[in-house]
Design a protein around this motif. Structure first.
Motif, PDB file in Angstrom:
ATOM      1  N   ASP A 199       4.416  -2.614  12.534  1.00 55.34           N
ATOM      2  CA  ASP A 199       4.142  -3.457  13.702  1.00 55.34           C
ATOM      3  C   ASP A 199       4.169  -4.911  13.237  1.00 55.34           C
ATOM      4  OD1 ASP A 199       2.945  -4.946  15.813  1.00 55.34           O
ATOM      5  OD2 ASP A 199       2.001  -3.122  16.566  1.00 55.34           O
TER       6      ASP A 199
ATOM      7  N   LYS B 268       0.811  -1.220   0.000  1.00 53.61           N
ATOM      8  CA  LYS B 268       0.000   0.000   0.000  1.00 53.61           C
ATOM      9  C   LYS B 268       0.844   1.269   0.000  1.00 53.61           C
ATOM     10  CE  LYS B 268      -3.528   2.328   2.816  1.00 53.61           C
ATOM     11  NZ  LYS B 268      -4.350   2.234   4.054  1.00 53.61           N
TER      12      LYS B 268
ATOM     13  N   LYS C 154       1.853   2.107   9.798  1.00 53.03           N
ATOM     14  CA  LYS C 154       1.333   3.461   9.972  1.00 53.03           C
ATOM     15  C   LYS C 154       2.311   4.419   9.319  1.00 53.03           C
ATOM     16  CE  LYS C 154      -0.375   6.780  13.388  1.00 53.03           C
ATOM     17  NZ  LYS C 154      -0.615   7.059  14.836  1.00 53.03           N
TER      18      LYS C 154
ATOM     19  N   ASN D 139       1.134  -7.193  14.685  1.00 50.96           N
ATOM     20  CA  ASN D 139      -0.179  -6.966  14.069  1.00 50.96           C
ATOM     21  C   ASN D 139      -0.127  -6.929  12.549  1.00 50.96           C
ATOM     22  OD1 ASN D 139      -1.314  -6.696  16.669  1.00 50.96           O
ATOM     23  ND2 ASN D 139      -0.735  -4.526  16.731  1.00 50.96           N
ATOM     24  N   ASN D 140       1.104  -7.008  12.009  1.00 56.78           N
ATOM     25  CA  ASN D 140       1.286  -6.950  10.555  1.00 56.78           C
ATOM     26  C   ASN D 140       0.619  -5.701   9.967  1.00 56.78           C
ATOM     27  OD1 ASN D 140       2.288  -7.878   8.107  1.00 56.78           O
ATOM     28  ND2 ASN D 140       0.436  -9.038   7.639  1.00 56.78           N
ATOM     29  N   SER D 141       0.918  -4.566  10.582  1.00 55.26           N
ATOM     30  CA  SER D 141       0.302  -3.314  10.153  1.00 55.26           C
ATOM     31  C   SER D 141       1.355  -2.233   9.958  1.00 55.26           C
ATOM     32  CB  SER D 141      -0.720  -2.841  11.186  1.00 55.26           C
ATOM     33  OG  SER D 141      -0.095  -2.577  12.429  1.00 55.26           O
TER      34      SER D 141
END
Length: 211
Positions: free
Chosen positions: A169, A136, A176, A172-174
């Motif tokens: 992260d 993304k 920001k 959480n596989n995220s």
């Protein structure tokens, strides 16, 4: 009387010698201090390129040497080179290495001038961010300038790019993202990140390209 005078002269001599020794600097040979304390690596020893951009030691003791022409893993005796080939999948996104970091799983994160790559520890294979199904924030295409694993939270990896700061992260596989916004007060001064450093309190210090 003579013995007292002799004793007095002796004390004066000792005092003078002490003062002189404190005033005159002691000459130390740099050759003695530095002799055989340095080991050099060059293309003659198998290094991919002598223009070194970054050096990192992982938890296993390997020295990772990033250059303008490939990544080198040095075990103290042998050098293994990881490079870029557009025809092969298991290669780096670019030959120009900008930074190296290790995550809590022992995987090596490789920042290049054309995307973020990962060297999977157990398989010794390279995964390119641009080959993953979801990118993304274009981490597979941007110039990655700096990497920093948080010492306060080993799930967090900070990624500095030419266009924004990413907080990844792992648990959480995220991701920001933080960018510059002229109309916002709590945004970055500039989106072009050049260096990352962590303070003792866990705060992240950014060096930005203001040109």
């Amino acid at each position: 009387m003579k013995s007292k005078l002799l004793k007095c002269k002796l004390q004066i001599c000792i005092l003078i010698i002490t003062l002189i020794s404190n005033l005159i600097p002691i000459k130390v040979s740099a050759d003695i201090l530095t002799r055989e304390q340095f080991e050099s690596l060059s293309i003659d020893e198998g290094l991919s390129n002598e223009y070194v951009t970054t050096i990192f030691q992982d938890s296993m003791g390997y020295m990772w040497i990033g250059t303008v022409d490939g990544l080198n893993r040095y075990d103290g005796e042998f050098i293994k080179i990881y490079n870029c080939s557009y025809e092969e999948v298991n290669t780096l996104s670019s030959t120009y290495i900008t930074d190296i970091e290790e995550d809590k799983y022992g995987n090596i994160w490789i920042a290049t001038d054309h995307g973020l790559d990962f060297l999977i520890k157990d398989k010794d294979t390279i995964v390119r961010m641009k080959d993953l199904p979801e990118d993304k924030y274009n981490l597979g295409k941007l110039k990655i300038t700096s990497l920093l694993k948080s010492s306060h939270n080993d799930n967090i990896m900070w990624v500095g790019t030419e266009y924004g700061l990413m907080k990844i992260d792992l648990e959480n596989n995220s991701i920001k993202a933080f960018y510059h916004d002229e109309n916002g007060e709590s945004f970055l001064t500039n989106s072009s990140i050049t260096c990352l450093t962590e303070g003792e309190d866990g705060s992240i210090w950014l060096e930005q390209n203001m040109v």
